[in-house]
Design an enzyme around this catalytic site. Sequence first.
Site, short mmCIF file in Angstrom:
data_model
loop_
_atom_site.label_atom_id
_atom_site.label_comp_id
_atom_site.label_asym_id
_atom_site.label_seq_id
_atom_site.Cartn_x
_atom_site.Cartn_y
_atom_site.Cartn_z
N LEU A 250 37.51 7.31 32.71
CA LEU A 250 38.37 8.49 32.56
C LEU A 250 39.30 8.32 31.37
O LEU A 250 40.50 8.20 31.51
CB LEU A 250 39.19 8.70 33.84
CG LEU A 250 38.51 9.48 34.96
CD1 LEU A 250 39.46 9.63 36.14
CD2 LEU A 250 38.06 10.85 34.49
N HIS A 251 38.73 8.31 30.20
CA HIS A 251 39.52 8.20 28.97
C HIS A 251 39.98 9.61 28.59
O HIS A 251 39.72 10.57 29.29
CB HIS A 251 38.68 7.60 27.86
CG HIS A 251 37.59 8.52 27.45
ND1 HIS A 251 37.58 9.17 26.25
CD2 HIS A 251 36.50 8.95 28.12
CE1 HIS A 251 36.51 9.96 26.20
NE2 HIS A 251 35.84 9.83 27.32
N ALA A 252 40.64 9.71 27.46
CA ALA A 252 41.30 10.96 27.10
C ALA A 252 40.43 12.20 27.23
O ALA A 252 40.81 13.17 27.86
CB ALA A 252 41.85 10.84 25.69
N ALA B 74 39.28 12.84 30.75
CA ALA B 74 40.45 13.22 31.54
C ALA B 74 40.83 14.66 31.25
O ALA B 74 41.13 15.43 32.16
CB ALA B 74 41.62 12.27 31.24
#
Lengths: 88, 578
Positions: free
Chosen positions: A14-16, A19
């Site tokens: 769940l990186h930028a 996300a």
Amino acid sequence: MTRKELVISNRLGLHARAAAKLVQAASRFHAQVIISTHQMSADAKSILGVLTLAASKDTPVVLEVDGPDEAAAMKEIESLITSRFGEE
Amino acid sequence: MILKGTPVSPGFASGSARALVARKLAIPRYVVPEKEREAEAERLCLAIEATTKELESAKEALRGKVEPSLLDLFDAYAVILKDPALLRAARFQISKEGSNAEQALESAIKAMTTALMASQDSYFQEKASDLEDLYSRVQRHLRGAQQETVAPSAEPQVILADNLTPSETGHLHQASVVAFATEHGARTSHTAIIARSLGIPAVVGVAGLMAAAATDQRVIVDGVEGKVILDPTPEEEAEYAKRAEAYRDYRRKIKAGALKEARTIDGHVIRTRANIDLENELQGAIEAGAEGVGLYRSEFLYLERSPNLPTEDDHAALYNRICEALYPHRVTIRTLDLGGEKYFHEVLEPEGQNPVLGVRAVRFTLRHPDIFKVQLRGLLRASARKNIAIMFPLVTTVDELKACISLLNECKAELKAEGVAFDHRIPVGIMVEVPSCALTAEAFLPYTDFFSIGTNDLIQYLMAIDRNNESVASLYDPMNPAVLRCISHVCESARVKGIPVAVCGEMASDALMAPLLVGLGVTELSMAPEALLDVKAAVRGISYEKCRRMARHALKAGTGAEVAEILESYSRTGRHGR
């Protein structure tokens, strides 16, 4: 309320960008969406909250969706996570 | 008053100043009575709403005019502005502690920034300074202060600013904007890039600009010598009106000659090509008379697809479009030159302290043949027209080049087996940008079809400076004799086999330096498209024989200052002659 256990399976977790996609999807619904790891829970409509989960690849998460449109919301978010956020 | 800065986009213009003051607004602090707290929270919501709308319209104004990656930034802003956690935190502070909206916002944003920075997510870490921009926008709305927009005006306007953030660039598309100047910024800043693409003069790094300037003041921007003149005298106004006219005249003249080749007075022809990052720059390059592309930076494709990697089809499709657009001219594509940058930190490989000296370019791709071969196969698949060349960046040793070629050969064998058409003799060359490679250029001759000198990195490595470190920026000197001797050595080596030597760094786009490079033996100059007209004109205005003399003279110099003097003296004695 509906509840489902899923696993974050995209390579980057769940990186930028993932996300942001999650937040954008959750925000389209009235239902409250809570996403939790073993350590903590976050409002899935908050980019800040989702990022602080720091859920990397293979992290199991629990989705709890509560509200009038919970079925549709769960379906959409589930497909986003299982499709690895459109990453390859 | 005359202020000096760095000229980043040539030309002369005068107009009425629009000073975009990025005042650090003082944050008022007071306690809101309990019954007014609801309204206070509403005031904050309205300010956020107004900011969201403002950003949305700034984004729309820029759509199609700038790189899509700049637009992505606005989406990231919007997600942050709408964050319910941010709002909850601010509302809580207002309702429970009675903080005024400005104060509540300040602490909520600070908490947000801290959390984002701590998220280990480079996507947001990189944008920390932009968050500052976002924050001051909301504060301005809270204060009811209008954004200092530039209204369309019949009168020419000059934008003066501390530094232009991407979200402010929306201002610059008014037809009445004729120039701009900023207190900070460098040749590579947004300001510079946008000015050049709009073709209006700009000066950056003008110390003391914002303290001295005021809106509605008359101002002249000299994008050639890097001057900003506030309240010019009537004599200065007259002088610059003349220069502006002469400059327009000059542009017209060289534009008329754009499609003629760069041939010296005595008939020596220099290939002039374009450096390109984005597909949409191709048209400008063709119009400016580029004889193909000397450096296509393939990194953008990777950044665009991030966090995924581009597929072989992505590569092939992009390169095919470029090669078709420029056919029959040659397109030289540089293989991936990333590695130190944050993108790859996050995605593939955590890196050490100094990426400039670490795993990047072929050092990276050779360690990841799975990634490298996807690009090589894509390149080969676009080569059937036989107008594509492959260039490997940052080659340091002959062994690295051999390893690259052997991977390329593997790809060729695979494609052949698959029955795919490609250029079996696709030209392969190297970027010469590491001193060890420059000084042993002859050892690379058996394996390379051309050299292309990347002067930006070569200078950085020769002078042992970090280009991003302002305190050593003054050591970055393209005229240093060490640089010239390296270039000369590469040219002498290439002569043995008769292969072309290109320069594709900033040096090649400097009309003053071009004759010197020609004199050193460079056969091709590749530059940003907007520099082509000037550089071609410079080559046409001089004889090869004179270039040679100038180069011999410069090679004997001991310092950069001496070289500068030599260039100056040669350009004085008959700018157009002999």
